[in-house]
Write a protein that holds these residues in place. Structure first.
Motif, PDB file in Angstrom:
ATOM      1  N   GLN A  57       0.669  -1.279  -0.138  1.00  0.00           N
ATOM      2  CA  GLN A  57      -0.178  -0.130  -0.100  1.00  0.00           C
ATOM      3  C   GLN A  57       0.675   1.253  -0.054  1.00  0.00           C
ATOM      4  OE1 GLN A  57      -2.629   0.456   3.096  1.00  0.00           O
ATOM      5  NE2 GLN A  57      -3.497   1.422   2.413  1.00  0.00           N
ATOM      6  N   ALA A  58       1.861   1.521   0.638  1.00  0.00           N
ATOM      7  CA  ALA A  58       3.036   2.198   1.382  1.00  0.00           C
ATOM      8  C   ALA A  58       3.776   2.423  -0.667  1.00  0.00           C
ATOM      9  CB  ALA A  58       3.570   1.771   1.907  1.00  0.00           C
ATOM     10  N   VAL A  59       3.387   1.672  -1.582  1.00  0.00           N
ATOM     11  CA  VAL A  59       4.413   2.035  -2.738  1.00  0.00           C
ATOM     12  C   VAL A  59       2.508   1.864  -3.700  1.00  0.00           C
ATOM     13  CG1 VAL A  59       5.595   1.020  -4.757  1.00  0.00           C
ATOM     14  CG2 VAL A  59       6.088   0.134  -1.941  1.00  0.00           C
ATOM     15  N   GLY A  60       2.105   1.644  -3.332  1.00  0.00           N
ATOM     16  CA  GLY A  60       0.833   1.741  -4.426  1.00  0.00           C
ATOM     17  C   GLY A  60       1.186   0.863  -5.804  1.00  0.00           C
ATOM     18  N   VAL A  61       1.000  -1.286  -5.043  1.00  0.00           N
ATOM     19  CA  VAL A  61       0.832  -1.420  -5.640  1.00  0.00           C
ATOM     20  C   VAL A  61       0.550  -2.470  -4.758  1.00  0.00           C
ATOM     21  CG1 VAL A  61       3.453  -1.555  -7.288  1.00  0.00           C
ATOM     22  CG2 VAL A  61       2.465  -3.217  -5.013  1.00  0.00           C
ATOM     23  N   SER A  62      -0.976  -4.210  -5.844  1.00  0.00           N
ATOM     24  CA  SER A  62      -1.019  -5.025  -4.634  1.00  0.00           C
ATOM     25  C   SER A  62      -0.604  -5.888  -3.820  1.00  0.00           C
ATOM     26  CB  SER A  62      -2.343  -6.110  -5.996  1.00  0.00           C
ATOM     27  OG  SER A  62      -0.783  -6.012  -6.756  1.00  0.00           O
ATOM     28  N   GLY A  63      -0.953  -6.582  -3.063  1.00  0.00           N
ATOM     29  CA  GLY A  63       0.072  -7.531  -2.214  1.00  0.00           C
ATOM     30  C   GLY A  63       0.623  -8.908  -2.853  1.00  0.00           C
ATOM     31  N   ARG A  64      -0.319  -9.010  -4.328  1.00  0.00           N
ATOM     32  CA  ARG A  64      -0.690  -9.831  -5.708  1.00  0.00           C
ATOM     33  C   ARG A  64       1.022  -9.652  -5.931  1.00  0.00           C
ATOM     34  NH1 ARG A  64      -4.125 -12.148 -10.008  1.00  0.00           N
ATOM     35  NH2 ARG A  64      -2.934 -13.726 -10.745  1.00  0.00           N
ATOM     36  N   THR A  65       0.632  -7.889  -6.173  1.00  0.00           N
ATOM     37  CA  THR A  65       1.947  -7.793  -7.110  1.00  0.00           C
ATOM     38  C   THR A  65       3.374  -7.827  -6.488  1.00  0.00           C
ATOM     39  OG1 THR A  65       0.737  -6.261  -8.745  1.00  0.00           O
ATOM     40  CG2 THR A  65       3.462  -5.878  -8.332  1.00  0.00           C
ATOM     41  N   LEU A  66       3.686  -7.082  -5.132  1.00  0.00           N
ATOM     42  CA  LEU A  66       4.710  -7.855  -3.582  1.00  0.00           C
ATOM     43  C   LEU A  66       5.370  -8.557  -3.797  1.00  0.00           C
ATOM     44  CD1 LEU A  66       5.780  -5.816  -1.688  1.00  0.00           C
ATOM     45  CD2 LEU A  66       4.631  -7.044  -0.211  1.00  0.00           C
ATOM     46  N   TRP A  67       3.727 -10.439  -3.667  1.00  0.00           N
ATOM     47  CA  TRP A  67       4.678 -11.201  -3.369  1.00  0.00           C
ATOM     48  C   TRP A  67       5.172 -11.773  -4.975  1.00  0.00           C
ATOM     49  CZ3 TRP A  67       5.433 -10.651   1.298  1.00  0.00           C
ATOM     50  CH2 TRP A  67       4.833 -10.582   2.262  1.00  0.00           C
ATOM     51  N   ARG A  68       5.282 -10.828  -5.632  1.00  0.00           N
ATOM     52  CA  ARG A  68       6.124 -11.897  -6.961  1.00  0.00           C
ATOM     53  C   ARG A  68       7.030 -11.130  -7.077  1.00  0.00           C
ATOM     54  NH1 ARG A  68       0.983 -10.218 -10.678  1.00  0.00           N
ATOM     55  NH2 ARG A  68       1.891  -8.458 -10.867  1.00  0.00           N
ATOM     56  N   TYR A  69       7.588 -10.317  -6.506  1.00  0.00           N
ATOM     57  CA  TYR A  69       8.982  -9.743  -6.519  1.00  0.00           C
ATOM     58  C   TYR A  69      10.025 -10.561  -5.684  1.00  0.00           C
ATOM     59  CZ  TYR A  69       7.750  -6.426 -10.199  1.00  0.00           C
ATOM     60  OH  TYR A  69       7.944  -5.650 -11.130  1.00  0.00           O
ATOM     61  N   PHE A  70       8.978 -10.638  -3.959  1.00  0.00           N
ATOM     62  CA  PHE A  70       9.568 -11.147  -3.275  1.00  0.00           C
ATOM     63  C   PHE A  70       8.985 -11.984  -1.897  1.00  0.00           C
ATOM     64  CE2 PHE A  70      10.140  -6.391  -3.079  1.00  0.00           C
ATOM     65  CZ  PHE A  70      12.263  -6.311  -3.168  1.00  0.00           C
ATOM     66  N   PRO A  71       9.644 -12.990  -1.468  1.00  0.00           N
ATOM     67  CA  PRO A  71       8.980 -13.809  -1.332  1.00  0.00           C
ATOM     68  C   PRO A  71       8.770 -13.734   0.035  1.00  0.00           C
ATOM     69  CG  PRO A  71      11.596 -14.340  -0.855  1.00  0.00           C
ATOM     70  CD  PRO A  71      11.175 -13.161  -1.629  1.00  0.00           C
ATOM     71  N   SER A  72       9.089 -13.303   1.177  1.00  0.00           N
ATOM     72  CA  SER A  72       8.391 -12.739   2.621  1.00  0.00           C
ATOM     73  C   SER A  72       8.948 -11.266   2.322  1.00  0.00           C
ATOM     74  CB  SER A  72       9.689 -13.252   3.593  1.00  0.00           C
ATOM     75  OG  SER A  72      10.998 -12.740   3.155  1.00  0.00           O
ATOM     76  N   LYS A  73       8.427 -10.567   3.690  1.00  0.00           N
ATOM     77  CA  LYS A  73       8.397  -9.112   3.828  1.00  0.00           C
ATOM     78  C   LYS A  73       9.588  -8.985   4.361  1.00  0.00           C
ATOM     79  CE  LYS A  73       6.685  -9.646   8.787  1.00  0.00           C
ATOM     80  NZ  LYS A  73       6.090  -9.260   9.391  1.00  0.00           N
ATOM     81  N   GLU A  74      10.085  -9.523   4.838  1.00  0.00           N
ATOM     82  CA  GLU A  74      12.073  -8.891   5.753  1.00  0.00           C
ATOM     83  C   GLU A  74      12.767  -8.812   4.521  1.00  0.00           C
ATOM     84  OE1 GLU A  74      10.523 -11.102   9.273  1.00  0.00           O
ATOM     85  OE2 GLU A  74       9.705 -11.239   6.560  1.00  0.00           O
ATOM     86  N   SER A  75      12.534 -10.105   3.190  1.00  0.00           N
ATOM     87  CA  SER A  75      13.382 -10.060   1.773  1.00  0.00           C
ATOM     88  C   SER A  75      12.866  -8.476   0.934  1.00  0.00           C
ATOM     89  CB  SER A  75      13.164 -11.402   0.756  1.00  0.00           C
ATOM     90  OG  SER A  75      11.845 -11.274   0.242  1.00  0.00           O
ATOM     91  N   CYS A  76      11.983  -7.984   1.351  1.00  0.00           N
ATOM     92  CA  CYS A  76      12.143  -6.344   0.309  1.00  0.00           C
ATOM     93  C   CYS A  76      12.810  -5.380   0.595  1.00  0.00           C
ATOM     94  CB  CYS A  76      10.496  -6.386   1.005  1.00  0.00           C
ATOM     95  SG  CYS A  76       9.185  -7.337   0.791  1.00  0.00           S
ATOM     96  N   VAL A  77      13.865  -5.774   2.037  1.00  0.00           N
ATOM     97  CA  VAL A  77      14.665  -4.758   1.847  1.00  0.00           C
ATOM     98  C   VAL A  77      15.876  -5.312   1.009  1.00  0.00           C
ATOM     99  CG1 VAL A  77      13.659  -3.709   4.006  1.00  0.00           C
ATOM    100  CG2 VAL A  77      15.236  -5.809   3.950  1.00  0.00           C
ATOM    101  N   SER A  78      16.468  -6.005   0.675  1.00  0.00           N
ATOM    102  CA  SER A  78      17.360  -7.512   0.198  1.00  0.00           C
ATOM    103  C   SER A  78      17.695  -6.092  -1.082  1.00  0.00           C
ATOM    104  CB  SER A  78      16.646  -8.209  -0.849  1.00  0.00           C
ATOM    105  OG  SER A  78      16.198  -8.724  -1.038  1.00  0.00           O
ATOM    106  N   PRO A  79      17.230  -5.715  -2.050  1.00  0.00           N
ATOM    107  CA  PRO A  79      18.020  -5.105  -2.481  1.00  0.00           C
ATOM    108  C   PRO A  79      19.127  -3.304  -2.413  1.00  0.00           C
ATOM    109  CG  PRO A  79      15.621  -4.139  -3.949  1.00  0.00           C
ATOM    110  CD  PRO A  79      15.749  -5.496  -2.343  1.00  0.00           C
ATOM    111  N   LEU A  80      18.328  -2.970  -1.323  1.00  0.00           N
ATOM    112  CA  LEU A  80      19.513  -2.530  -0.494  1.00  0.00           C
ATOM    113  C   LEU A  80      21.027  -2.799  -0.074  1.00  0.00           C
ATOM    114  CD1 LEU A  80      16.485  -0.171   1.314  1.00  0.00           C
ATOM    115  CD2 LEU A  80      17.623   0.446  -0.768  1.00  0.00           C
ATOM    116  N   PHE A  81      20.536  -4.328   0.751  1.00  0.00           N
ATOM    117  CA  PHE A  81      21.500  -5.200   0.753  1.00  0.00           C
ATOM    118  C   PHE A  81      22.246  -5.456   0.206  1.00  0.00           C
ATOM    119  CE2 PHE A  81      19.075  -6.429   5.566  1.00  0.00           C
ATOM    120  CZ  PHE A  81      19.359  -5.404   5.797  1.00  0.00           C
ATOM    121  N   ALA A  82      21.961  -5.659  -1.143  1.00  0.00           N
ATOM    122  CA  ALA A  82      22.939  -5.779  -1.804  1.00  0.00           C
ATOM    123  C   ALA A  82      23.202  -4.785  -2.853  1.00  0.00           C
ATOM    124  CB  ALA A  82      22.205  -6.921  -2.935  1.00  0.00           C
TER     125      ALA A  82
END
Length: 221
Positions: A57-82
């Motif tokens: 919601q904060a990004v303006g995408v659907s939850g379904r879209t979010l899970w297509r990009y990341f397998p878990s909520k924690e993994s959402c920050v992986s682009p910053l770590f990498a």
């Protein structure tokens, strides 16, 4: 029935309609937008209290879209770590034989494509502190370094003119990877001040990385 119409179904053979597929660049942008939103939510309300739907919601995408990009909520920050893996690998490939490793990597870090030159969310250091107490975030942080190590080994093998990664390259990559991780954790975990301004943060982190690489370089060169 007209000739050629037998067995024809509406839409078949006429091409697809709708949105064009996303480019790799746009997909990377969306991943980064999600990562930035996840940082803010994790820091503001904690990891446990944050849901994938809130991040979406904060990004303006659907939850379904979010899970297509990341397998878990924690993994959402992986682009910053990498961030910066490719820039560091490129620096390793072009590292001059008579030049200090820390100089080559510092130039890569502050270049236009380097991890320290890119604007980061102002609370990334706070996020890194959370990796001490949040197992899910810790796993994502360590996975980023695990994935970086073979990339560094390949770059070091290329620098040495090898057609395949050898044991020496793997050991060098492991030492370099450990030094980089230790430097970032030292910077994030052992500083008690509030988040500094971006320019100060880049300068402090660059100095910490240089100090760590100076220690490690003797075993890599």
């Amino acid at each position: 029935m007209p000739d050629g119409a037998i067995g024809e179904r509406p839409g078949r053979g006429r091409g697809r309609t709708g949105r064009p597929p996303l480019t790799d660049e746009r997909r990377a942008e969306i991943r980064l937008e999600i990562a930035r939103a996840a940082v803010e939510l994790f820091v503001d309300q904690g990891v446990a209290a944050t849901t994938g739907d809130q991040i979406a919601q904060a990004v303006g995408v659907s939850g379904r879209t979010l899970w297509r990009y990341f397998p878990s909520k924690e993994s959402c920050v992986s682009p910053l770590f990498a961030a910066g893996i490719d820039a560091i690998a490129a620096a390793l490939r072009t590292w001059p034989a008579d030049g200090p490793l820390e100089d080559a990597l510092e130039r890569a870090s502050v270049s236009a494509e380097g991890p320290l030159a890119k604007p980061q969310p102002p609370r990334v250091r706070t996020l890194l502190r959370l990796t001490r107490t949040e197992p899910g975030l810790r796993a994502v942080w360590l996975q980023a370094h695990d994935e970086a190590e073979p990339v560094f080994a390949r770059a070091l093998a290329d620098r040495a003119g090898l057609s395949a990664v050898d044991l020496r390259s793997e050991i060098q990559a492991a030492m370099l990877n450990a030094a980089l991780r230790a430097a970032v954790e030292h910077y994030a975990w052992r500083t008690d001040e509030e988040e500094p301004d971006p320019a100060t943060a880049r300068s402090e982190l660059a100095a910490t990385i240089r100090a760590a690489l100076t220690v490690a370089a003797n075993g890599i060169s």
